[in-house]
Design an enzyme around this catalytic site. Sequence first.
Site, mmCIF file in Angstrom:
data_model
loop_
_atom_site.group_PDB
_atom_site.id
_atom_site.type_symbol
_atom_site.label_atom_id
_atom_site.label_comp_id
_atom_site.label_asym_id
_atom_site.label_seq_id
_atom_site.Cartn_x
_atom_site.Cartn_y
_atom_site.Cartn_z
ATOM 1 N N SER A 255 0.829 -1.197 0.000
ATOM 2 C CA SER A 255 0.000 0.000 0.000
ATOM 3 C C SER A 255 0.858 1.240 0.000
ATOM 4 O O SER A 255 2.013 1.211 0.414
ATOM 5 C CB SER A 255 -0.877 0.010 1.246
ATOM 6 N N LYS A 256 0.252 2.321 -0.452
ATOM 7 C CA LYS A 256 1.046 3.539 -0.555
ATOM 8 C C LYS A 256 1.323 4.175 0.808
ATOM 9 O O LYS A 256 2.156 5.044 0.921
ATOM 10 C CB LYS A 256 0.423 4.531 -1.537
ATOM 11 N N ARG A 257 0.623 3.721 1.821
ATOM 12 C CA ARG A 257 0.934 4.248 3.149
ATOM 13 C C ARG A 257 2.274 3.713 3.642
ATOM 14 O O ARG A 257 2.981 4.367 4.385
ATOM 15 C CB ARG A 257 -0.170 3.883 4.146
ATOM 16 N N LYS A 258 2.614 2.497 3.214
ATOM 17 C CA LYS A 258 3.828 1.879 3.746
ATOM 18 C C LYS A 258 4.955 1.796 2.733
ATOM 19 O O LYS A 258 6.083 1.477 3.073
ATOM 20 C CB LYS A 258 3.502 0.475 4.247
ATOM 21 N N ASN A 259 4.659 2.034 1.476
ATOM 22 C CA ASN A 259 5.671 1.882 0.441
ATOM 23 C C ASN A 259 5.397 2.898 -0.644
ATOM 24 O O ASN A 259 4.264 3.322 -0.820
ATOM 25 C CB ASN A 259 5.551 0.490 -0.191
#
Length: 481
Positions: A255-259
């Site tokens: 996900s873009k929150r983590k990567n």
Amino acid sequence: MSDTPIRTRIAPSPTGIAHVGTLYIALFNYAFAKQHGGQFIVRIEDTDRNRFVEGAEEVIFEALEWAGIVPDESVVHGGEYGPYRQSERLETYQQYVEQLIEQGDAYYCFCTSERLADMRAAQQAAKQPPKYDRHCLHTYSLEEARQKVAAGEQYVVRLRVPEGKSQWTDMIRGDVEIDHAQIDDQVLLKSDGFPTYHMAVVVDDHLMGITHVMRGEEWISSTPKHLILYEKLGFPVPQYAHMPLLRNTDKSKLSKRKNDVSIVSYRDKGYLPQALLNFLMLLGWSHPDNKEFPISLEEFVRVFDMDRMQKTGPVFDVEKLNWMNGKYLREVLSQTEVAERVQQYLPENYPVENIPLYLPLVLDRMGTLLDFADLTDFFYQDTAIDTDQLLKKGATPELVVQQLQETATALEALPEWKHETIETAVRALQELHTWKKGQYFMMLRLAATGRKATPPLFETIHAIGKERVLGRFADCIETLR
Ligand code: GLU
């Protein structure tokens, strides 16, 4: 084996950034098609108008082009099976929806959103799975329903999911069976006249001659709906391969929150497309010789084998990507090629003529092309030097001033500014005064660069240049006195 040409596709929706997950799926679809002399198609699935993002389609093609995954057919590349944008195929879908209605395999539904919400709340309270209750199917005959439609009432069309099971042999997962009891009467045609994904994907995969549908495992639960549609429409069923979902290092869905998940941003951060592809190949697949690097796209096309895919979620580990990218920079590209490529990643005032001088010194520590600017800024930019740091290992200010002065005089007098001559002069001073090597060399490194960790000392002093190094020594002397 039949002689049908193998055709694969990706079907991205233009809803935002071009996602690395899309590139991952594209890579495998591309390789499979090319390995069999077939075609790889990119179709734009833009039927969800609420999620449509202007410009997103262009970014998908820009990203694929950068990566070197060239479609045979697409909105951009043309082809005989177009249009390749679903919003331009509405009449086609409507025809097939009509066929299903005529056959009794689909029906009109006029339920308001309020009624559907009440129904869902009641099902939830009764701990039943959320499913449409077929109110309209049971209430209106087809004729009545058509009259309502003609009178201008808002409607959707739903699939009448038959009882039974869907079964298929997935190329990655083997036999899969899903009971239709779990499946809702899916909307096929929305009130805005657009098909849903499920309707459009089946019609298009069929009309575009797609033989192998390789897509993310998140679509497994949709596959029965598609299989029902294939059957009801009388279309031959393609082969399915549901690819494992990429995961963050904590095993959650990538996900873009983590990567960082934007393909273009990997380009902008200085990753090489061939390194990113090599990294993606190894997510879920292994080379028959257990080779990790370098695997070119051509080699992948040759050796890819679906049997070597694993089912469990591979981890998108940026550390590994950095390692891979660094290996490409050092072992695949020549220094001249790296020197050319870093140019796009430099700040405006960068002394580009010095790239060949700096590059061999920092190449070992580069993970990305962008790292080059960071690793070399102290070579040419003013750098803050903390003189307290110079007084380590028991050195007094007097000693350090003396060391800096004598080193400056010796360097000043060098007939030739080369790392060898610098080294000889510095080592001679150290021996003459029997200064402690650890203290003296570290002090010099700090005074010349402001950093504790740098490339080899004499090469670094050489690359910074005589004038700048002597200037930094003079500044240190002044502060310490
Ligand atoms: N439009 C879908 C997506 O965005 C395509 C899924 C499929 O490949 O069937 O992933």
